[in-house]
Structures are given as C-alpha cells and as structure tokens.
Write a protein that holds these residues in place. Structure first.
Motif, PDB file in Angstrom:
ATOM      1  N   GLU A   1       1.017  -0.862  -0.390  1.00 47.39           N
ATOM      2  CA  GLU A   1       0.346  -0.008  -0.131  1.00 47.39           C
ATOM      3  C   GLU A   1       1.125   1.067  -0.014  1.00 47.39           C
ATOM      4  O   GLU A   1       0.465   2.348  -0.879  1.00 47.39           O
ATOM      5  CB  GLU A   1      -1.211  -0.070   1.009  1.00 47.39           C
ATOM      6  CG  GLU A   1      -1.943  -1.394   1.456  1.00 47.39           C
ATOM      7  CD  GLU A   1      -3.455  -0.536   0.672  1.00 47.39           C
ATOM      8  OE1 GLU A   1      -3.185   0.390   0.365  1.00 47.39           O
ATOM      9  OE2 GLU A   1      -3.878  -1.430  -0.443  1.00 47.39           O
ATOM     10  N   ARG A   2       1.213   1.282   0.827  1.00 49.11           N
ATOM     11  CA  ARG A   2       2.740   2.629   0.905  1.00 49.11           C
ATOM     12  C   ARG A   2       4.164   1.949   0.738  1.00 49.11           C
ATOM     13  O   ARG A   2       4.819   0.411   1.136  1.00 49.11           O
ATOM     14  CB  ARG A   2       2.112   2.977   2.649  1.00 49.11           C
ATOM     15  CG  ARG A   2       1.417   3.570   2.081  1.00 49.11           C
ATOM     16  CD  ARG A   2       1.798   4.773   2.224  1.00 49.11           C
ATOM     17  NE  ARG A   2       0.724   6.314   2.057  1.00 49.11           N
ATOM     18  CZ  ARG A   2      -0.382   6.700   1.049  1.00 49.11           C
ATOM     19  NH1 ARG A   2       0.271   5.891   0.317  1.00 49.11           N
ATOM     20  NH2 ARG A   2      -1.216   7.257   0.969  1.00 49.11           N
ATOM     21  N   CYS A   3       5.299   3.182   0.878  1.00 50.71           N
ATOM     22  CA  CYS A   3       6.228   2.828   0.309  1.00 50.71           C
ATOM     23  C   CYS A   3       6.995   4.102   0.853  1.00 50.71           C
ATOM     24  O   CYS A   3       6.356   5.401   0.581  1.00 50.71           O
ATOM     25  CB  CYS A   3       7.497   2.615  -0.913  1.00 50.71           C
ATOM     26  SG  CYS A   3       9.521   2.788  -1.341  1.00 50.71           S
ATOM     27  N   LEU A   4       7.755   3.632   1.996  1.00 52.38           N
ATOM     28  CA  LEU A   4       8.178   5.096   2.903  1.00 52.38           C
ATOM     29  C   LEU A   4       9.434   5.978   2.946  1.00 52.38           C
ATOM     30  O   LEU A   4       9.336   6.940   2.641  1.00 52.38           O
ATOM     31  CB  LEU A   4       8.572   4.347   4.435  1.00 52.38           C
ATOM     32  CG  LEU A   4       8.015   3.565   4.978  1.00 52.38           C
ATOM     33  CD1 LEU A   4       8.012   3.185   6.465  1.00 52.38           C
ATOM     34  CD2 LEU A   4       6.430   4.386   5.505  1.00 52.38           C
TER      35      LEU A   4
ATOM     36  N   ALA B   1       4.198  10.367  -0.924  1.00 52.76           N
ATOM     37  CA  ALA B   1       3.029   9.703  -0.972  1.00 52.76           C
ATOM     38  C   ALA B   1       1.937   9.611  -1.672  1.00 52.76           C
ATOM     39  O   ALA B   1       1.516   8.908  -2.202  1.00 52.76           O
ATOM     40  CB  ALA B   1       2.291  10.512   0.306  1.00 52.76           C
ATOM     41  N   ASP B   2       2.042  10.768  -2.699  1.00 54.42           N
ATOM     42  CA  ASP B   2       1.384  10.904  -3.990  1.00 54.42           C
ATOM     43  C   ASP B   2       1.454   9.804  -5.244  1.00 54.42           C
ATOM     44  O   ASP B   2       0.425   9.378  -5.740  1.00 54.42           O
ATOM     45  CB  ASP B   2       1.374  12.214  -4.954  1.00 54.42           C
ATOM     46  CG  ASP B   2       1.395  13.639  -4.250  1.00 54.42           C
ATOM     47  OD1 ASP B   2       0.389  13.533  -2.926  1.00 54.42           O
ATOM     48  OD2 ASP B   2       1.181  15.099  -4.423  1.00 54.42           O
ATOM     49  N   ASN B   3       2.455   9.836  -5.322  1.00 53.82           N
ATOM     50  CA  ASN B   3       2.830   8.450  -5.874  1.00 53.82           C
ATOM     51  C   ASN B   3       2.020   7.173  -5.933  1.00 53.82           C
ATOM     52  O   ASN B   3       1.553   6.535  -6.850  1.00 53.82           O
ATOM     53  CB  ASN B   3       4.391   7.704  -6.082  1.00 53.82           C
ATOM     54  CG  ASN B   3       5.688   9.285  -7.093  1.00 53.82           C
ATOM     55  OD1 ASN B   3       4.758  10.090  -7.192  1.00 53.82           O
ATOM     56  ND2 ASN B   3       6.588   9.068  -6.916  1.00 53.82           N
ATOM     57  N   ASP B   4       2.519   6.395  -3.835  1.00 51.75           N
ATOM     58  CA  ASP B   4       1.316   5.451  -4.038  1.00 51.75           C
ATOM     59  C   ASP B   4       0.192   5.490  -4.216  1.00 51.75           C
ATOM     60  O   ASP B   4      -0.399   4.718  -4.684  1.00 51.75           O
ATOM     61  CB  ASP B   4       1.865   5.181  -2.075  1.00 51.75           C
ATOM     62  CG  ASP B   4       3.631   4.506  -2.236  1.00 51.75           C
ATOM     63  OD1 ASP B   4       3.909   4.926  -2.626  1.00 51.75           O
ATOM     64  OD2 ASP B   4       3.843   5.118  -0.983  1.00 51.75           O
ATOM     65  N   ASP B   5      -0.421   6.660  -4.075  1.00 51.34           N
ATOM     66  CA  ASP B   5      -1.973   6.917  -3.672  1.00 51.34           C
ATOM     67  C   ASP B   5      -2.270   7.020  -5.521  1.00 51.34           C
ATOM     68  O   ASP B   5      -3.547   6.072  -5.543  1.00 51.34           O
ATOM     69  CB  ASP B   5      -2.198   8.142  -3.612  1.00 51.34           C
ATOM     70  CG  ASP B   5      -1.840   8.765  -1.760  1.00 51.34           C
ATOM     71  OD1 ASP B   5      -2.265   7.128  -0.965  1.00 51.34           O
ATOM     72  OD2 ASP B   5      -2.082  10.049  -1.389  1.00 51.34           O
TER      73      ASP B   5
END
Length: 459
Positions: free
Chosen positions: A165-168, A172-176
């Motif tokens: 779901e998330r890559c730290l 964050a926009d890319n993950d979304d």
C-alpha cells in the motif's frame, strides 16, 4: 602448491565480531582472515552465525543470535522491509548510514584509486533533514494473486511481487496514484502480465511527480498496443486526481526484464510534466532521465557548480549530459556550455529545457562522449572545465585520454558509483591531475547507493 582450505565449514555455527559492511550492505566478519558476509549485521556487533555457503575466497552466513548490538541499530519502520528488495539500510540509524557512505567512499578511493587520504579530503556525507518520502518516480511491476492484481517491488533475489500500500521512501502522491490505478484496472478486469507465459496486458505502472509544480504523470507499460476501457479508465484517473497532467502508454512486447519498450504514446493530456531544481525549470517526459530525489539533486548540483569555480569567462563541456540538468546549472555561471549525450530523445529534451529557461549559451550534441569530445578536441575546441556524470560503469578510457590531452584546468566528476569513480581518479592522477576533495551526497537514503562529487585539478 596446496590449495588453502577454507577455515569455515557449511552448516557450522561460529562466534564472530563484524568489522565492516559490503557495498551491498551485508555485515563482514572474518575467521582467520577469511571473510563471511551476513545480511542484517552491522560493524562492531558480536553474534553467533551459521555458515550457509562456502565459496573459494569467501562465505555467506545468516544471523543465529545477536549478542551485542551496534549503537546504530534501530527497528526498521517499514512493515515489509525484511522481504522487500528496495531498501537495504532501514535497520541502521540515519547518522550511521551517512557515516557508512563516507567510509565506503574513503575505502574505495584508497584501495582502487590508490589515493593518499592524508592529501585528499573526503567530507562527511551531505544528508537530508527528513530522509523519507523523497522519490519522485514510482515504477512498480504488476502481477496477479488469487484473482486480484498486486503491485509492488520484487522480493529480495526473486521476481515475486510483494503487494504494498505504501513505500516509505516514495512521495505519498505516487503511492496513492499507483493504488488507485491498480483498483481501477481491477474494476475493468485488466489482466496483469505473466512473465513465464508471456501473456496478460499490464506489465508496470509508473507515476512521475513534479515536487515544485505538484504535477503528476501516469504511465501504463503494456505488452500489447491495444488499450481496453481506455476512455473509462482515463475518466476515473483524471477525476480522482485532478493534478494528473499526462497519461502515457508504453508498449513492451518483448520477453525481457527491461521495463520499457520502444514505442511510447501520450493517450491523454500533455507530453510533459514540469519541475524545478533551484531556478532552473525542466520538462520531464515518460522516458526522461531525471534524478529521483530533487531536493538532494540541488545539493549535488550546487556542489558541482561550486567545484567548477566559474567566473563567467569559461567554456565548459558536460559529458553524459542527459536532459541538460547539470549543463543548465553550469550555464547560469559559464560563458558557454557544450553537452553531449548518446540518447537522441534526451538531447531533444535538453534543447527544449534550454529554450524553456531562456539559455542561449548551452549547445547539445548527440553521440558517445568518448567519440564526440575527442572530435571536438581535434577540431580545436577546448574546455576550461570538464564535468562528467557517467553511468555506473564510469568514464570510457577514450574520454579520460582526451581529458588528459585537452588539459582543462579543472575536472568535476559527479559519480553514482564510488568504485568506478576511484578507478577513473587513479587514471587522471597518473596523467597529471590531482584529486583535491570529494563530497559524498546521500541521494538515496535507506539504500546502499551513494553519490559523490570530486574536484580534480591540473597539477
């Protein structure tokens, strides 16, 4: 002469103290001088290890029990860190990572470059205030599991995709956007590419993000040229993310691990999104090479510009210029900049970026740096300063020979591989140059990769 027997035996348990890290981030312990590489171990740690493989000159082991921890050991914040192959150093404090990278540069300069570290200053690594969420480009493979789509990085040493779901370290926009595109594709029954069978449609989802402009680009890498449910999928993406300015399809029909195919088409919106590094604006296409950490790119380029020591009277050559990022930084202070790059599309982008910023003192040529620059020299074109930013394999020998023949006052070497930097510095030193100082820059926190800038002057 009898072959030396390895002092360790497979499947045996040993007590060790770790001395160092490899360039891949594994701990190094030695038994009777024989190196054993162990993942997730840190220098100064004491442990019990089990030897799992013995080669001719080295062995691999795994941690059985950690008896004494390093002061730099922390708990990795990412829940899939132990499986994912994306990061290698999340279990190391950020201060420890920066020191590891400085030492890595020092060690290869001494060992491969034969440089005297009493004479060459290697500065502390320039790190980030907040070393998370820095990557402006996500390119994730897509697969299928139990009827649904999965998208994420590959598991270590495999091509099994870890759904995430998330890559730290991603914006964050890319993950979304990746997650939303995956859901939209599932909704319309899109099949993921299967490497073994060479079937299915969607191979990769790529998202690019302009840090300063907030613009987004979505790239579908597909096996075939068709685009099922195109209008519906475009509508959903653009309504969900109004900041998406460009949707692109790249077609890769080959059986290959290479992400991109040769054909790229804009299916909605613009061909480019834009971003800025310092005062310079850049147009970024789906295939443009653009540094993934724009904040640290400015740090890196500022240092290159400082080392170039430009007064406004110099002629500068930028070898391996890409889309003109360093060239245009230099053009702010130089009389004339000549950039060379082997990829024709990158040179088109470089010319466009020069025009975008109103630079008339930057000129770009397509070709191999090791061919074009020697030709320029034969035609009587000389440079006061040469900047090189080569790929991981370092500079071609023909280019280094031309630099030695041309004798610019200064060479600024921007490197993404300390090992090949050290090798090339050794050749330049033998040819009459001296390495003055080297600045490591942490472009990729939580990974083993380290960039460095070296200032080299004619003796």
């Amino acid at each position: 002469m009898a072959k030396r027997q390895a002092p360790v035996v497979k499947n045996e348990i040993y007590d060790v103290t770790f001395e160092d890290l490899t360039h891949e981030g594994a701990g190094v312990a030695k038994i009777e001088g024989f190196p054993i590489f162990v993942e997730n171990a840190l220098p100064d740690e004491q442990a019990k290890i089990k030897v799992i493989k013995v080669n001719k000159g080295f062995a691999f082991g795994r941690l059985v029990e950690l008896k004494q921890e390093s002061a730099h050991r922390i708990d990795a914040p990412c829940p899939i860190y132990s499986q994912c192959g994306g990061c290698q150093l999340q279990h190391v404090s950020y201060e420890g990572q920066l020191e590891y990278k400085r030492k890595q540069v020092e060690q290869v300069l001494a060992r491969i470059g034969k440089l005297d570290l009493n004479q060459v200053k290697v500065h502390p690594t320039l790190g980030m205030e907040d070393p998370w969420s820095y990557r402006n480009k996500a390119q994730v493979p897509v697969g299928e599991r139990e009827g649904g789509l999965v998208a994420g990085f590959y598991q270590k040493r495999s091509h099994d995709i870890i759904d995430m779901e998330r890559c730290l370290i991603q914006q964050a926009d890319n993950d979304d956007v990746v997650q939303a595109v995956k859901r939209i594709c599932e909704k319309y029954g899109i099949r993921a590419y299967n490497e073994e069978k060479h079937k299915g449609w969607l191979r990769h989802i790529m998202v690019r993000y302009g840090l300063i402009t907030n613009e987004l680009m979505v790239v579908f890498v597909t096996r075939t040229a068709d685009f099922p449910h195109k209008a519906d999928m475009i509508k959903e993406i653009t309504e969900t993310f109004p900041r998406v300015k460009s949707i692109v399809q790249n077609i890769n029909s080959k059986r290959t691990n290479v992400i991109f195919g040769d054909e790229t088409n804009v299916i909605w919106g613009e061909e480019y999104i834009y971003d800025k590094i310092g005062d310079v604006k850049f147009a970024i296409s789906a295939r443009s090479f653009y540094q993934v950490n724009p904040e640290q790119t400015k740090v890196l380029y500022d240092k290159a510009l400082e080392y170039a020591q430009l007064t406004g009277e110099e002629s500068v050559i930028d070898a391996y210029c890409g889309i003109g990022t360093i060239s245009l930084f230099l053009a702010q202070k130089a009389k004339k900049v000549f950039g060379v790059e082997i990829v024709p599309e990158a040179i088109e982008d470089a010319n466009r970026n020069a025009e975008l910023n109103g630079f008339t003192n930057a000129e770009f040529a397509v070709g191999e740096a090791e061919v074009v620059i020697p030709n320029w020299y034969k035609q009587g074109n000389k440079a006061d300063v040469i900047v090189v930013d080569p790929p991981r394999k370092g500079c071609d020998e023909a280019l280094l020979t031309t630099i030695l023949d041309m004798k610019p006052k200064r060479v600024v070497y921007v490197s993404c591989n300390p090992g090949t930097l050290a090798r090339d510095l050794h050749l330049l030193e033998q040819g009459g140059y001296e390495t003055v100082e080297v600045q490591p820059v942490d472009m990729f926190p939580h990974t083993v990769h380290c960039e460095a800038v070296a200032l080299i002057e004619l003796k």
